[in-house]
Design a protein around this motif. Structure first.
Motif: not given
Ligand SMILES: NC(=O)C1=CN([C@@H]2O[C@H](COP(=O)(O)OP(=O)(O)OC[C@H]3O[C@@H](n4cnc5c(N)ncnc54)[C@H](O)[C@@H]3O)[C@@H](O)[C@H]2O)C=CC1
Ligand SMILES: O=C(OP(=O)(O)O)[C@H](O)COP(=O)(O)O
Length: 342
Positions: A131-143
Motif C-alpha cells: 500500500s502506497v499513498r501518493v501525497v496530496s497536491c500541496n505536499t507533492t508541489g512542496l516535495s
C-alpha cells in the motif's frame, strides 16, 4: 490497472494510465451512474459497480457493467484508489483480501500505508509495497521543489504559506464565497507534517489559508539554504526539473487564471497543468534565503505521480525511466519551459 473512485483524480489517472505504452486500464469502479460514468463507457473503459447493492442502477440508466469492484480488483495487477478522503481506508481490506497492491491518495493518513510517495523524492521506497499513498497536491508541489534544492544546496529550514483554493471548480457546495480563512487557525497546517512523511528530517513550518478560488493553490515560499548560491544557479537547478515549470516574464502570466488559460491554449486535457507553476521573476536569493511563488493545479499535479507509483510498486522501471516515460506519454515534456536551459 483498476481505478476505484472515478472523480476528479480517478478519471485523470485512468486517462493517464491509458496513455502509457506499458499499462492498460482493466476498468473503473463507480458508485452510481452519472455523466462521468457515461463518458467512461464512451472512452472505452469497462465499468464496475463499486457498491454491489446499487449495481442495478447502471443497467436502468442504460450502462452496461463488467462486474463488481471485487472482480475489478481480482483482475488488476494494482488498483488506484481515488475515492474521497477516508473512504480509501475503508476499502483497504478489499485490496488485502485479493492480495492486490493499492495506491491511495493524499486524503488518507500516512499511517494507513507502507509508504508515502513522491516520484522525485523517494521513488525507490515504494518497491514491492502493498500500500502506497501518493501525497496530496500541496505536499507533492512542496516535495518536488524541496528535493532538488536539498540535493544542490542543502536546506536549513522551509517556511511556506499555502493559499488554498476553496474547492474544485465543480464543487459548488464548497467555500468560502466571500471570505479569507486562516485554515487551519493553528500552526502548523497539516502540510508541514505531511511533507515530513517524505523528508523525515526536514525542518519545515507551514501556514494554511482558504480563499474564494477554485483554479489552483498558491504557495509563498521562503527556504533557508545551507549554502549561498547566486540566483542564476538556483534558477538553473529548478529549470533542470521537468515537473517544475518556470514561467518567464515574457509569458506575462499574472495569476492562476492565466496559468489555466495557458494550459488550455497548449491543448492540455481538461486544462491540466501537471507541473509546479513557478513565477521566474519571483525567484529571489538574499544570502542563504530563497523566496518564490508557485501555483499548484490541485486536480492534476498528482496524476504523473500516480503513474510513477504504479511502476515503482511493480518494480517495472527505475525512477528516471519511469518519470521520463510518464512525462512523454502525457505530453508533459513538450511543455514550454521558457527559461533557457544551459
Ligand atoms: N481534488 C483535489 O484537489 C485533490 C484530491 N486529492 C485526494 O484524492 C482523493 C480523491 O479526491 P477527489 O478525486 O477530489 O474526489 P471526488 O469526490 O472528485 O471523487 C471521488 C469519487 O469516488 C466516488 N466514491 C465515493 N465512495 C466510493 C466508494 N466506496 N467506492 C468507489 N468510489 C467511491 C465518488 O462518487 C467520486 O466519483 C482524496 O483522497 C483527495 O484528498 C489529492 C490531490 C488533490
Ligand atoms: O489535498 C488537498 O489540499 P490540502 O493539501 O490543502 O488539504 C487537495 O487539494 C484536496 O483538498 P481538500 O481536502 O480541501 O479537498
Amino acid at each position: 490497472m483498476g481505478i476505484n473512485g472515478y472523480g476528479t483524480i480517478g478519471k485523470r489517472v485512468a486517462d493517464a494510465v491509458a496513455a502509457q505504452p506499458d499499462m492498460t486500464v482493466v476498468g473503473v469502479a463507480k458508485t452510481r451512474p452519472n455523466y462521468e460514468a457515461t463518458v467512461a463507457v464512451e472512452s472505452g473503459y469497462d465499468l464496475y459497480a463499486a457498491i454491489p447493492e446499487r449495481a442495478d442502477q447502471f443497467g436502468e440508466a442504460g450502462l452496461e457493467t463488467a462486474g463488481t469492484v471485487e472482480e475489478l480488483i481480482e483482475a488488476s495487477d494494482i488498483v488506484v484508489d481515488a475515492t474521497p478522503s477516508g473512504v480509501g481506508a475503508d476499502n483497504k481490506s478489499l485490496y488485502e483480501a485479493a492480495d492486490t497492491p493499492a495506491l491511495f491518495q493524499g486524503g488518507e493518513d500516512d499511517a494507513l500505508v507502507d509508504v508515502s510517495f513522491n516520484a522525485r523524492s523517494n521513488y525507490e521506497a515504494a518497491a514491492d509495497a502493498d500500500s502506497v499513498r501518493v501525497v496530496s497536491c500541496n505536499t507533492t508541489g512542496l516535495s518536488r521543489l524541496i528535493a532538488p534544492l536539498r540535493e544542490a544546496f542543502g536546506i536549513e529550514r522551509v517556511r511556506a504559506t499555502l493559499v488554498r483554493r476553496g474547492g474544485d471548480p465543480a464543487q459548488s457546495d464548497r467555500g468560502p464565497i466571500n471570505d479569507i480563512l486562516p485554515d487551519p487557525k493553528t500552526l502548523p497546517s497539516h502540510h508541514g507534517p505531511d511533507v515530513k512523511t517524505i523528508f523525515p528530517d526536514l525542518s519545515i513550518d507551514t501556514l494554511g489559508l482558504k480563499v474564494p478560488a477554485t483554479l489552483m493553490h498558491m504557495h509563498s515560499l521562503n527556504v533557508t539554504l545551507e549554502s549561498a548560491p547566486d540566483v542564476e544557479t538556483v534558477r538553473d537547478a529548478l529549470a533542470d526539473e521537468d515537473r517544475l515549470a518556470l514561467l518567464g516574464e515574457d509569458l506575462d502570466i499574472t495569476g492562476t487564471a492565466d496559468v489555466k488559460e495557458y494550459a488550455m491554449d497548449m491543448g492540455r486535457p481538461r486544462g491540466d497543468f501537471w507541473e509546479n507553476a513557478i513565477w521566474d521573476e519571483s525567484i529571489t536569493v538574499k544570502g542563504r534565503e530563497l523566496y518564490l511563488f508557485q501555483a499548484i493545479h490541485q486536480e492534476s499535479d498528482v496524476v504523473p505521480e500516480n503513474i510513477d507509483a504504479i511502476r515503482a510498486v511493480l518494480e517495472a522501471e527505475d525512477k528516471a525511466t519511469s518519470m521520463a516515460r510518464t512525462n512523454e506519454a502525457l505530453g508533459l515534456s513538450d511543455s514550454p519551459n521558457p527559461y533557457p536551459r544551459p
